[in-house]
Design a protein around this motif. Structure first.
Motif, PDB file in Angstrom:
ATOM      1  N   GLY A   3       2.097  14.708  -4.685  1.00 34.54           N
ATOM      2  CA  GLY A   3       3.557  14.683  -4.543  1.00 34.54           C
ATOM      3  C   GLY A   3       3.995  14.531  -3.105  1.00 34.54           C
ATOM      4  O   GLY A   3       4.925  13.773  -2.797  1.00 34.54           O
ATOM      5  N   THR A   4       3.324  15.241  -2.201  1.00 35.47           N
ATOM      6  CA  THR A   4       3.677  15.152  -0.781  1.00 35.47           C
ATOM      7  C   THR A   4       3.406  13.759  -0.236  1.00 35.47           C
ATOM      8  O   THR A   4       4.199  13.208   0.542  1.00 35.47           O
ATOM      9  N   GLY A   5       2.280  13.167  -0.645  1.00 36.92           N
ATOM     10  CA  GLY A   5       1.951  11.818  -0.186  1.00 36.92           C
ATOM     11  C   GLY A   5       2.937  10.787  -0.689  1.00 36.92           C
ATOM     12  O   GLY A   5       3.370   9.900   0.067  1.00 36.92           O
ATOM     13  N   GLY A   8       6.458  11.381   1.064  1.00 37.60           N
ATOM     14  CA  GLY A   8       6.444  11.024   2.479  1.00 37.60           C
ATOM     15  C   GLY A   8       6.380   9.526   2.710  1.00 37.60           C
ATOM     16  O   GLY A   8       7.123   8.974   3.537  1.00 37.60           O
ATOM     17  N   ASN A   9       5.521   8.825   1.977  1.00 40.36           N
ATOM     18  CA  ASN A   9       5.397   7.381   2.164  1.00 40.36           C
ATOM     19  C   ASN A   9       6.630   6.627   1.691  1.00 40.36           C
ATOM     20  O   ASN A   9       7.052   5.657   2.327  1.00 40.36           O
ATOM     21  N   GLY A  49      -3.074   3.842  -1.595  1.00 38.86           N
ATOM     22  CA  GLY A  49      -4.260   4.684  -1.712  1.00 38.86           C
ATOM     23  C   GLY A  49      -3.971   5.989  -2.434  1.00 38.86           C
ATOM     24  O   GLY A  49      -4.758   6.436  -3.272  1.00 38.86           O
ATOM     25  N   THR A  50      -2.837   6.595  -2.128  1.00 38.35           N
ATOM     26  CA  THR A  50      -2.459   7.835  -2.820  1.00 38.35           C
ATOM     27  C   THR A  50      -2.243   7.603  -4.313  1.00 38.35           C
ATOM     28  O   THR A  50      -2.680   8.406  -5.152  1.00 38.35           O
ATOM     29  N   CYS A  51      -1.596   6.489  -4.653  1.00 33.91           N
ATOM     30  CA  CYS A  51      -1.303   6.206  -6.065  1.00 33.91           C
ATOM     31  C   CYS A  51      -2.560   5.849  -6.855  1.00 33.91           C
ATOM     32  O   CYS A  51      -2.625   6.097  -8.068  1.00 33.91           O
ATOM     33  N   SER A 278      -3.728  10.047   4.906  1.00 31.13           N
ATOM     34  CA  SER A 278      -2.673   9.214   4.313  1.00 31.13           C
ATOM     35  C   SER A 278      -1.443  10.024   3.942  1.00 31.13           C
ATOM     36  O   SER A 278      -0.368   9.456   3.733  1.00 31.13           O
ATOM     37  N   ILE A 279      -1.575  11.341   3.852  1.00 26.71           N
ATOM     38  CA  ILE A 279      -0.430  12.204   3.558  1.00 26.71           C
ATOM     39  C   ILE A 279       0.327  12.559   4.835  1.00 26.71           C
ATOM     40  O   ILE A 279       1.560  12.606   4.853  1.00 26.71           O
ATOM     41  N   ILE A 280      -0.410  12.772   5.917  1.00 24.32           N
ATOM     42  CA  ILE A 280       0.216  13.190   7.175  1.00 24.32           C
ATOM     43  C   ILE A 280       0.868  12.016   7.896  1.00 24.32           C
ATOM     44  O   ILE A 280       1.921  12.168   8.523  1.00 24.32           O
ATOM     45  N   ASP A 281       0.256  10.812   7.815  1.00 25.78           N
ATOM     46  CA  ASP A 281       0.753   9.648   8.560  1.00 25.78           C
ATOM     47  C   ASP A 281       2.248   9.388   8.368  1.00 25.78           C
ATOM     48  O   ASP A 281       2.975   9.239   9.359  1.00 25.78           O
TER      49      ASP A 281
END
Length: 348
Positions: A3-5, A8-9, A49-51, A278-281
């Protein structure tokens, strides 16, 4: 993490689109710059990538099974997860290097950049990065390297401590490629810092002719402010990637020179570090967006909250210009006063 990724993206993409429309409207429907295209590609890569990875973990937890247990005969789920993790980690750092190299050319070699580097380069470079990353990641399917499952069964990645010598070479090659890319990004950023410092020194050295080049100086100040914004974003993204990547690189090198142990917990820690990049970027991009940076800069400098881009630099330039104008006008005033005194004396 999923969810966070996603949030954020998606938020980063919305901010990028709003900025693109605002800048195109201000510049008369001008096409987006190369740096903008590259950072959009980076955010889209992180989002993709997250998906593609996280839902598989959700399914494994829902079925109360492991990735290998989802397809025990072919281990296709585990191999897919490992392939995706490896591909997107390589593609992300390669795009980050492309952004750093683009800034390096734009600042250090502006003539070469304006002559040869265009937006078409991005449309060629981005597919090339994806292709090279994919070719490297499919090597385990050709029996060069291997993907294995890590405890608790919801992680698959390159075997960082393999038995066979060929697979060990592949793991060390992956770690070496990541290390070289990180060092190249750091070198490009240091070069940009050096060039910006030289630009700042030249601007201060040429302060005596600011009056004659006032509009050009203001444009140079605004351009320098934009370059500093890009540099700050790249530096923070690089720091985050170093923090997320170096544990894995260190683990691979330590395993290659040490004794082999199964399911080493430190390997899993390193894998978790690289997965959160990939979540923090996107959150780094959101927090370091120009609007947020202008607000912080205005707060530090005690400027009004509604300060527009470059207005602080314009204010400093106007102060310098007024000081220079006073210095230049002082001899004229003295000459005029002397002439007036002499004429008064002649009259008397």
């Amino acid at each position: 993490m999923f969810g966070t990724g996603i949030f954020g993206n998606v938020a980063a993409l919305v901010i990028l689109e709003i900025r693109r429309r605002r800048e195109s409207k201000a510049a008369g429907n001008r096409r987006p710059a190369l740096f903008h295209i590259l950072i959009v590609a980076l955010v889209v890569t992180d989002l993709t990538g997250t998906c593609l990875v996280s839902p598989l973990v959700q399914v494994a937890y829902a079925k109360n099974t492991t990735l290998v247990g989802m397809a025990p005969e072919s281990e296709s789920a585990c191999k897919y997860f490992g392939l995706s993790m490896t591909f997107f980690s390589l593609a992300t750092i390669s795009l980050l290097l492309t952004m750093a190299f683009e800034r390096c050319l734009a600042i250090g070699y502006p003539y070469l950049y304006s002559r040869y580097v265009t937006r078409k380069c991005a449309y060629f470079t981005i597919p090339t990065v994806f292709l090279l990353s994919a070719l490297f990641c499919i090597s385990p399917f050709a029996n060069f390297g291997s993907y294995v499952q890590y405890c608790p069964g919801t992680w698959c990645f390159i075997d960082m401590n393999p038995e066979s010598k060929k697979n060990r070479v592949y793991a060390n090659l992956y770690a070496t490629v990541m290390l070289v890319l990180v060092l190249a990004i750091v070198a490009c950023n240091l070069f940009v810092v050096y060039q910006l410092f030289r630009m700042y020194q030249r601007r201060r050295r040429n302060g005596s002719v600011v009056v004659h080049l006032r509009s050009k100086s203001e444009r140079r100040a605004l351009s320098m402010a934009e370059e500093v914004e890009h540099l700050i974003l790249l530096v923070f993204m690089t720091i985050i990637f170093i923090i997320c990547t170096m544990p894995l690189v260190i683990r691979v090198y330590m395993n290659s020179i040490g004794k082999r142990t199964e399911s080493h917990p430190d390997d899993l820690v390193a894998l978790r570090f690289i997965s959160i990049n990939s979540i923090i970027d996107p959150w780094v991009f959101i927090l370091l967006s120009p609007s947020v940076m202008h607000f912080c800069w205005a707060s530090v400098c005690r400027a009004p909250r509604g300060t527009a881009r470059g207005s602080i630099f314009k204010l400093s330039l106007s102060k310098q210009n007024s000081a220079v104008q006073q210095e230049l006008s002082r001899p004229t005033l003295e000459f005029t006063e002397n002439c007036n005194n002499q004429s008064e004396a002649g009259t008397l």
